[in-house]
Design a protein around this motif. Structure first.
Motif, short mmCIF file in Angstrom:
data_model
loop_
_atom_site.label_atom_id
_atom_site.label_comp_id
_atom_site.label_asym_id
_atom_site.label_seq_id
_atom_site.Cartn_x
_atom_site.Cartn_y
_atom_site.Cartn_z
N ASN A 79 1.67 2.67 -1.93
CA ASN A 79 0.47 3.52 -1.91
C ASN A 79 -0.42 3.12 -0.74
O ASN A 79 -0.13 2.16 -0.03
N HIS B 179 -4.71 10.50 -3.34
CA HIS B 179 -3.74 9.49 -3.81
C HIS B 179 -2.52 9.63 -2.89
O HIS B 179 -1.69 10.51 -3.08
N ARG C 246 -0.83 0.18 -12.39
CA ARG C 246 -0.06 1.34 -12.86
C ARG C 246 0.94 1.77 -11.79
O ARG C 246 2.11 1.43 -11.87
N ASP C 247 0.48 2.41 -10.72
CA ASP C 247 1.44 2.82 -9.68
C ASP C 247 2.04 1.57 -9.02
O ASP C 247 3.24 1.51 -8.73
N HIS D 78 0.93 8.38 -0.91
CA HIS D 78 2.06 7.45 -0.84
C HIS D 78 2.44 7.23 0.62
O HIS D 78 2.11 8.02 1.50
#
Ligand code: KIV
Ligand code: ZN
Length: 515
Positions: A240, A204, A15-16, A206
């Motif tokens: 990420n 989560h 997804r990301d 980045h």
């Protein structure tokens, strides 16, 4: 409810990770990666954002139906349509999770959402409640949490847990946090949200400042029980938190963190290679844990120490992360069972039909090359995964003419349906340019080459050449990949692979890639 011993690993490569420019994957590739993630031992696979496109929906549905052994998660905004669609795609999963998100920072409230704080809380609560109506595993993310006012963040998180969220994920959406800052955000939630013990705190991060792993570790130190991460750290912009790095940090420094994961660390290198090859995003040589140089000791003094006692300079053993010493595998006389076995240990799940095709290609290669290495086999398998089923255009034959003072010429015969079309083009710029021009002429599809990479699949002069290229067509980026012992042939195959992906996309087939 945060588990103090085992951290939940939530993988968002599909997804990301897929949001990395040029990293879109098709359904076959996503399924292959999802199976590899299960073998790796991740707890949750975020398989996509079902409302985003029919391809995303199909990928989440198929992964839900076909992949067992991990919770399958789908992303949704806090809106009824998103959540209904997410559930529709997840409902057949062995274990499903709906992940709803809504931005909470002042910047996002004012400029993106144009909503005040009360409206944000009401929308978040509404989203979580709708998701809870479908599924008892619901994650809520206040997007841009790291830049959200602490009091408001506590209020949103409390409301989401009251509404039924079982995981509250704290994203550093823009990679702005530092370790001390991220640690403080998590500690504030632990100290000030009265119902926080009813949910797992997740993080989560980045990597815009190169701190995603460090920030995730700081979150764990302060009470986070789940880490969201991706293989090779791929994802939006700078990516990420890298799964392999965070997992090995927790494992290697268990003395300090006293937490571990359920990851089978020996699958890290094969999974990293699979993701790199499928996405075309190469892993830098000096990348921690999975880079080619991660365990290469160059300085004499280090080599000497290593020979005397490896722990002098090595904090992890290569075999712990899946580097193998020898990779000589098969030869001309190896059978299909041996090939299937080797493919399996390299992390591939080949269906019977795929195995048949790879075996046929393997036999052809074995006629050209005496020894077939893991790298050769990987290249053949991945070419198979990359191939577009029912491809519109295929290569019948090619010839190249090139030399000093000569205009390079490429002659191609391509098959389209039951027709063979031949063209010859010459150009001043070289055989690759000529191959592009000839393909454009035959197929009528304009291609702007944005990136072109050639790599040897293994050591040795007889190695297969692997060409990966990115082309732009009508404003969209498409990837192509080709493998052959002849580099020009590999190039032509890669161009045709990209052309077939373009045709597939424009014909609107229900595939997930090339959006
Ligand atoms: O970075 C982010 O905020 C996200 C959310 C959807 C969790 O990816
Ligand atoms: Zn993100």
């Amino acid at each position: 409810m945060t588990d103090t011993q085992t951290i939940t690993i939530f993988d968002t490569t599909l997804r990301d990770g897929e949001q990395s420019p040029g990293a879109s994957m098709n359904l076959t590739e996503k399924l292959e990666i999802a199976h590899a993630l299960v073998d790796l031992g991740v707890d949750v696979i975020e398989a996509g954002f079902p409302i985003a496109s029919p391809g995303d929906f199909e990928a989440v549905s198929e992964i839900s139906k076909r992949v067992q052994g991990a919770t399958i998660c789908g992303l949704a905004r806090c809106s009824d349509g998103d959540i209904d669609r997410a559930w529709e795609s997840l409902k057949e999963a062995e274990r499903a999770r709906i992940h709803v998100f809504l931005a909470t920072s002042a910047i996002h409230r004012q400029f993106k959402l144009k909503m005040d704080k009360d409206e944000i809380i009401a929308r978040a609560v509404g989203g979580v409640k709708r998701a809870v109506g479908y599924c008892d595993d619901v994650e809520f993310s206040p997007e841009d949490a790291a830049r959200t006012e602490p009091d408001f963040l506590c209020a949103v998180v409390k409301a989401a847990i009251d509404a039924g969220a079982t995981t509250v994920n704290i994203p550093d959406t823009v990679g702005y946090a530092t370790p001390a800052h991220m640690g403080k955000v998590i500690k504030t939630l632990v100290d000030r949200v009265p119902n926080i013990d009813r949910a797992v705190i997740s993080v989560h991060c980045h990597n815009d400042l190169g701190l995603a792993v460090a920030n995730s570790l700081a979150a764990v130190e302060n009470g986070a029980g789940q880490i969201e991460c991706t293989i090779n750290g791929i994802g939006e912009r700078a990516g990420n938190c890298s799964l392999e790095e965070i997992v090995m940090a927790l494992r290697t420094r268990r003395d300090y963190y006293d937490h571990d994961t359920r990851i089978n660390t020996q699958r890290l290198v094969p999974t990293s290679r699979l993701v790199s090859s499928v996405t075309g995003l190469q892993v830098q040589r000096n990348k921690a844990i999975v880079g080619r140089n991660a365990f290469a000791h160059e300085a004499g003094i280090h080599q000497d120490g290593m020979l005397k006692e490896p722990t002098t300079y090595e904090i992890m053993r290569p075999k712990d992360v899946g580097f193998t010493k020898t990779d000589l595998v098969l030869g001309k006389h190896s059978g299909r069972a041996a090939l299937a076995d080797r493919a399996r240990s390299l992390g591939y799940h080949l269906a019977d039909e795929q195995l048949k095709t790879v075996f046929a290609e393997f036999k052809k290669l074995a006629d050209k090359k005496k020894e077939i290495y893991d790298g050769d086999l990987t290249a053949l398998i991945e070419q198979q995964l990359y191939d577009v089923p029912d491809e519109a255009w295929s290569l019948v034959s090619f010839s190249v003419q090139s030399g000093t003072g000569e205009q390079p010429r490429v002659r191609l015969t391509l098959r389209h349906g039951d027709r063979d079309v031949t063209e010859e083009m010459s150009t001043g710029d070289g055989p690759i340019d000529a191959a592009f021009l000839t393909t454009e002429k035959i197929t009528g599809i304009k291609l702007l080459c944005k990136d072109f990479r050639v790599r040897a699949a293994t050591l040795g002069r007889d190695a297969q050449g692997e060409v990966t290229l990115d082309v732009e067509h009508e404003g969209k980026l498409h990837r192509g990949r080709g493998v052959s012992t002849d580099t020009v042939e590999a190039t032509v195959k890669a161009i045709l692979n990209a052309v077939n992906r373009i045709v597939m996309t424009t014909e609107g087939t229900s595939r997930a890639g090339d959006r």
